[in-house]
Scaffold this motif. Structure first.
Motif, PDB file in Angstrom:
ATOM      1  N   ASN A   1       8.984  10.169  10.739  1.00  0.00           N
ATOM      2  CA  ASN A   1       7.981  10.616   9.843  1.00  0.00           C
ATOM      3  C   ASN A   1       8.679  11.221   8.542  1.00  0.00           C
ATOM      4  O   ASN A   1       9.401  12.046   8.654  1.00  0.00           O
ATOM      5  CB  ASN A   1       7.028  11.643  10.249  1.00  0.00           C
ATOM      6  N   LEU A   2       8.465  10.614   7.431  1.00  0.00           N
ATOM      7  CA  LEU A   2       9.087  10.881   6.061  1.00  0.00           C
ATOM      8  C   LEU A   2       8.076  11.195   4.892  1.00  0.00           C
ATOM      9  O   LEU A   2       6.968  10.563   4.901  1.00  0.00           O
ATOM     10  CB  LEU A   2       9.850   9.628   5.754  1.00  0.00           C
ATOM     11  N   LEU A   3       8.352  12.341   4.543  1.00  0.00           N
ATOM     12  CA  LEU A   3       7.316  12.990   3.602  1.00  0.00           C
ATOM     13  C   LEU A   3       8.097  12.584   2.318  1.00  0.00           C
ATOM     14  O   LEU A   3       8.917  13.135   1.785  1.00  0.00           O
ATOM     15  CB  LEU A   3       7.106  14.537   3.827  1.00  0.00           C
TER      16      LEU A   3
ATOM     17  N   LEU B   1       3.078  11.355  -0.038  1.00  0.00           N
ATOM     18  CA  LEU B   1       3.023  10.077   0.662  1.00  0.00           C
ATOM     19  C   LEU B   1       3.787  10.560   2.173  1.00  0.00           C
ATOM     20  O   LEU B   1       4.834  11.097   2.098  1.00  0.00           O
ATOM     21  CB  LEU B   1       3.351   9.084   0.227  1.00  0.00           C
ATOM     22  N   LEU B   2       2.989  10.525   3.369  1.00  0.00           N
ATOM     23  CA  LEU B   2       3.492  10.611   4.641  1.00  0.00           C
ATOM     24  C   LEU B   2       3.771   9.267   5.246  1.00  0.00           C
ATOM     25  O   LEU B   2       2.603   8.544   5.552  1.00  0.00           O
ATOM     26  CB  LEU B   2       2.608  11.616   5.507  1.00  0.00           C
TER      27      LEU B   2
ATOM     28  N   VAL C   1       1.481   4.197   5.655  1.00  0.00           N
ATOM     29  CA  VAL C   1       1.863   5.129   4.523  1.00  0.00           C
ATOM     30  C   VAL C   1       0.491   5.877   4.124  1.00  0.00           C
ATOM     31  O   VAL C   1      -0.511   5.020   3.830  1.00  0.00           O
ATOM     32  CB  VAL C   1       2.519   4.451   3.404  1.00  0.00           C
ATOM     33  N   ALA C   2       0.455   7.048   4.440  1.00  0.00           N
ATOM     34  CA  ALA C   2      -0.613   7.884   4.260  1.00  0.00           C
ATOM     35  C   ALA C   2      -0.745   8.650   2.940  1.00  0.00           C
ATOM     36  O   ALA C   2       0.257   9.419   2.755  1.00  0.00           O
ATOM     37  CB  ALA C   2      -1.278   8.797   5.472  1.00  0.00           C
ATOM     38  N   SER C   3      -1.671   8.468   1.947  1.00  0.00           N
ATOM     39  CA  SER C   3      -1.578   8.997   0.547  1.00  0.00           C
ATOM     40  C   SER C   3      -2.509  10.361   0.892  1.00  0.00           C
ATOM     41  O   SER C   3      -3.720  10.275   1.223  1.00  0.00           O
ATOM     42  CB  SER C   3      -2.550   8.355  -0.382  1.00  0.00           C
ATOM     43  N   ILE C   4      -2.103  11.508   0.589  1.00  0.00           N
ATOM     44  CA  ILE C   4      -2.756  13.021   0.903  1.00  0.00           C
ATOM     45  C   ILE C   4      -3.284  13.340  -0.736  1.00  0.00           C
ATOM     46  O   ILE C   4      -2.537  13.555  -1.481  1.00  0.00           O
ATOM     47  CB  ILE C   4      -1.791  13.898   1.290  1.00  0.00           C
ATOM     48  N   PRO C   5      -4.560  13.289  -0.953  1.00  0.00           N
ATOM     49  CA  PRO C   5      -5.082  13.622  -2.094  1.00  0.00           C
ATOM     50  C   PRO C   5      -4.416  15.064  -2.597  1.00  0.00           C
ATOM     51  O   PRO C   5      -4.424  15.859  -2.095  1.00  0.00           O
ATOM     52  CB  PRO C   5      -6.387  13.971  -1.929  1.00  0.00           C
TER      53      PRO C   5
ATOM     54  N   ASN D   1       2.967  -5.665   7.693  1.00  0.00           N
ATOM     55  CA  ASN D   1       2.940  -4.667   8.649  1.00  0.00           C
ATOM     56  C   ASN D   1       3.060  -3.332   8.326  1.00  0.00           C
ATOM     57  O   ASN D   1       3.333  -2.374   9.197  1.00  0.00           O
ATOM     58  CB  ASN D   1       3.920  -4.992  10.026  1.00  0.00           C
ATOM     59  N   ILE D   2       3.291  -3.190   7.072  1.00  0.00           N
ATOM     60  CA  ILE D   2       3.275  -1.831   6.348  1.00  0.00           C
ATOM     61  C   ILE D   2       1.802  -1.794   5.554  1.00  0.00           C
ATOM     62  O   ILE D   2       1.150  -2.403   4.636  1.00  0.00           O
ATOM     63  CB  ILE D   2       4.387  -1.916   5.111  1.00  0.00           C
ATOM     64  N   GLN D   3       0.936  -0.522   6.150  1.00  0.00           N
ATOM     65  CA  GLN D   3      -0.347  -0.603   5.754  1.00  0.00           C
ATOM     66  C   GLN D   3      -0.200   1.024   4.833  1.00  0.00           C
ATOM     67  O   GLN D   3       0.089   2.046   5.110  1.00  0.00           O
ATOM     68  CB  GLN D   3      -1.202  -0.135   7.087  1.00  0.00           C
ATOM     69  N   PHE D   4      -1.150   0.936   3.655  1.00  0.00           N
ATOM     70  CA  PHE D   4      -1.266   1.998   2.893  1.00  0.00           C
ATOM     71  C   PHE D   4      -2.820   2.474   3.261  1.00  0.00           C
ATOM     72  O   PHE D   4      -3.683   1.558   3.173  1.00  0.00           O
ATOM     73  CB  PHE D   4      -1.194   1.832   1.424  1.00  0.00           C
ATOM     74  N   VAL D   5      -2.811   3.802   3.517  1.00  0.00           N
ATOM     75  CA  VAL D   5      -4.122   4.556   3.632  1.00  0.00           C
ATOM     76  C   VAL D   5      -4.552   5.796   2.890  1.00  0.00           C
ATOM     77  O   VAL D   5      -3.363   6.161   2.393  1.00  0.00           O
ATOM     78  CB  VAL D   5      -4.539   4.662   5.354  1.00  0.00           C
TER      79      VAL D   5
END
Length: 507
Positions: free
Chosen positions: A91-93, A123-124, A136-140, A320-324
């Motif tokens: 897990n990379l921030l 981005l986590l 890749v999860a974007s945190i507002p 296989n890399i997903q942005f959410v």
């Protein structure tokens, strides 16, 4: 004696060589055979040596570019534990700061109404343990979540206060941001990396520009960015303006900006993994040099680690890399802020358990897979009932005590699902022994428990089973109470985009 065998006899050909027999057929001494071959050999050795020295220097230089900051003291020791199947996941921030000081950053002025340095992009990144997928999860940046007061690393969660997400970085830097993230998600952060305006621009320029696609015209008076509808290739300065533009495009929200940033990152990934970069050492070095010059990371996030992760990503493939984006809704106390929806835990659960969002965890070792090192009679347990079924906690207490556990008491808890085993720092092995009694239990660190291990039983929790190192041999009481199944509910969906997706598609 023949003159050729007499060391003292001069060469009859008049060369003066006392060892004429050692000459070749052309009369040349052995040391002078094929001088051009020797020169080539020496040249090859020199080139190889210089190449090796060049690689060594390049590696040293790139490592020297990176600023290393250890923030572990600011995070504290009360950190999440990993599920057994997620031990090799990463897990990379990634943090994009709005730092306006230093070379390349000062031209963006100061924000009068909210001074300081913020984490405007968060981005986590989760790389699966088997390196076959990544999310890749974007945190507002405007998220309102609980956070430690004054970023104190010792503040128990019961004292945490509501705070805007990007203010955690402003108040307490990366350490505070990671502590807040881990405390709200239960996801352990392995590494972090911070890049500022200058670093962002340099990376884009090192790629010789990045393509973007806009469905509407952009005319931003603050950044002076002007784009017509369609596809454009932007340089570093233009790209920075594009990913930061907010008020002059769409609804002017940070959420709209996040979608543009994700499309931009997809374009960067497509460009960075293309053969024209990966197979051109000069361009690749230029990109890495630009990427590392304005990078701040933890000491463990070395160039070697970055290389390994980059290779993993290239192997994974962009499909296989997903942005959410973390699901969110308007924060009631301030319509200009957002709060996370309950569906956000689908993302955090997938990171904790190392499975794709919405998928079931893969079969893996249970918490008791390795030998238990703490005997049940050395563990004190509290059992709470979060399933709503009367008598469930008392039944578990009886089964635990039959195996030697000391149960300090039972009680009720807020409705939940599954079995949660909580413990404080230093009680990891005791908690593993307790978790072995509850199939499917998940482990989590919690402050303030001391040597007590707390078990919360929710809907779908399994009844107590025997642990391998139990005390005594009397059979466990036959259970008569079963936790209810979790209430059926519509599984929320989380929209995302694949890194390989056409950049002109908005969703």
């Amino acid at each position: 004696m023949d003159a050729r065998t007499n060391p003292g006899t001069p060469d009859p050909h008049g060369s003066g060589d006392p060892f004429p027999s050692r000459r070749d057929l052309h009369g040349r001494p052995p040391g002078r055979r094929h001088p051009w071959r020797r020169r080539i050999a020496i040249g090859v050795v020199a080139v190889v040596a210089l190449a090796g020295a060049g690689v060594a220097y390049a590696t040293w230089h790139l490592n020297d570019n990176i600023t290393k900051v250890d923030v572990s003291q600011a995070i504290g020791t009360d950190r999440p534990t990993r599920e057994p199947q997620a031990t090799k996941a990463v897990n990379l921030l990634l943090i994009g700061s709005d730092n306006r000081t230093g070379v390349g950053n000062t031209s963006y002025g100061k924000v009068v109404d909210d001074p300081g340095v913020h984490s405007d992009t968060n981005l986590l990144v989760h790389l699966s343990a088997d390196r076959t997928w990544a999310t890749v999860a974007s945190i507002p940046r405007d998220s309102m979540t609980k956070a430690p007061p004054e970023c104190s690393k010792n503040a128990p969660k019961s004292t945490w206060v509501m705070r805007q997400w990007n203010h955690n970085y402003k108040i307490g830097g990366t350490g505070c941001l990671i502590r807040t993230l881990e405390g709200n998600t239960g996801v352990f952060v392995d590494h972090y990396a911070v890049v500022d305006f200058r670093g962002f621009k340099q990376m884009v320029d090192a790629l010789d520009g990045v393509k973007v696609c806009t469905t509407q015209a952009i005319d931003d008076p603050n950044s002076h960015l002007k784009l017509t509808p369609g596809t454009h290739e932007l340089n570093g300065e233009q790209a920075l303006a594009y990913v930061r533009t907010r008020k002059s495009v769409g609804d002017g929200s940070d959420l709209g900006r996040i979608k543009r940033q994700q499309a931009f990152l997809s374009s960067v990934a497509q460009e960075a993994t293309s053969s024209k970069l990966l197979f051109q050492p000069t361009r690749l070095y230029g990109f890495l040099n630009a990427a590392t010059q304005s990078l701040t990371t933890d000491p463990g996030f070395t160039l070697g680690t970055m290389k390994d992760l980059a290779e993993s990503i290239r192997t994974i493939g962009l499909d296989n890399i997903q942005f959410v984006t973390v699901p969110n809704e308007t924060y009631p106390a301030d319509p200009n802020r957002v709060q996370w929806k309950p569906a956000a835990d689908l993302i955090w659960e997938s990171f904790r358990e190392d499975h794709k969002i919405g998928a079931k965890p893969t079969a893996s070792a249970t918490p008791s897979a390795s030998p238990l090192t703490v005997s049940p009679d050395a563990v004190t347990v509290q059992v709470l009932n979060g399933a709503g079924t009367s008598g469930l906690a008392t039944q578990a207490r009886t089964a635990l005590e039959a195996q030697g556990f000391t149960v300090s008491g039972t009680g009720n808890a807020a409705p939940t699902t599954g079995t949660l085993v909580e413990y404080s720092a230093g009680q990891e092995e005791a908690a593993r022994t307790v978790a072995a009694a509850f199939p499917g239990a998940r482990l989590s660190k919690a402050a303030g428990l001391g040597k007590l291990v707390r078990v919360t039983l929710g809907a779908g929790a399994e009844n107590v089973v025997e642990v391998p190192n139990r005390v005594g041999s009397a059979p466990l009481p036959t259970p008569s109470i079963t936790a209810p199944e979790p209430a059926p509910s519509a599984t929320p969906t989380i929209e995302g985009r694949a890194a390989a997706q056409d950049i002109c598609k908005t969703s």
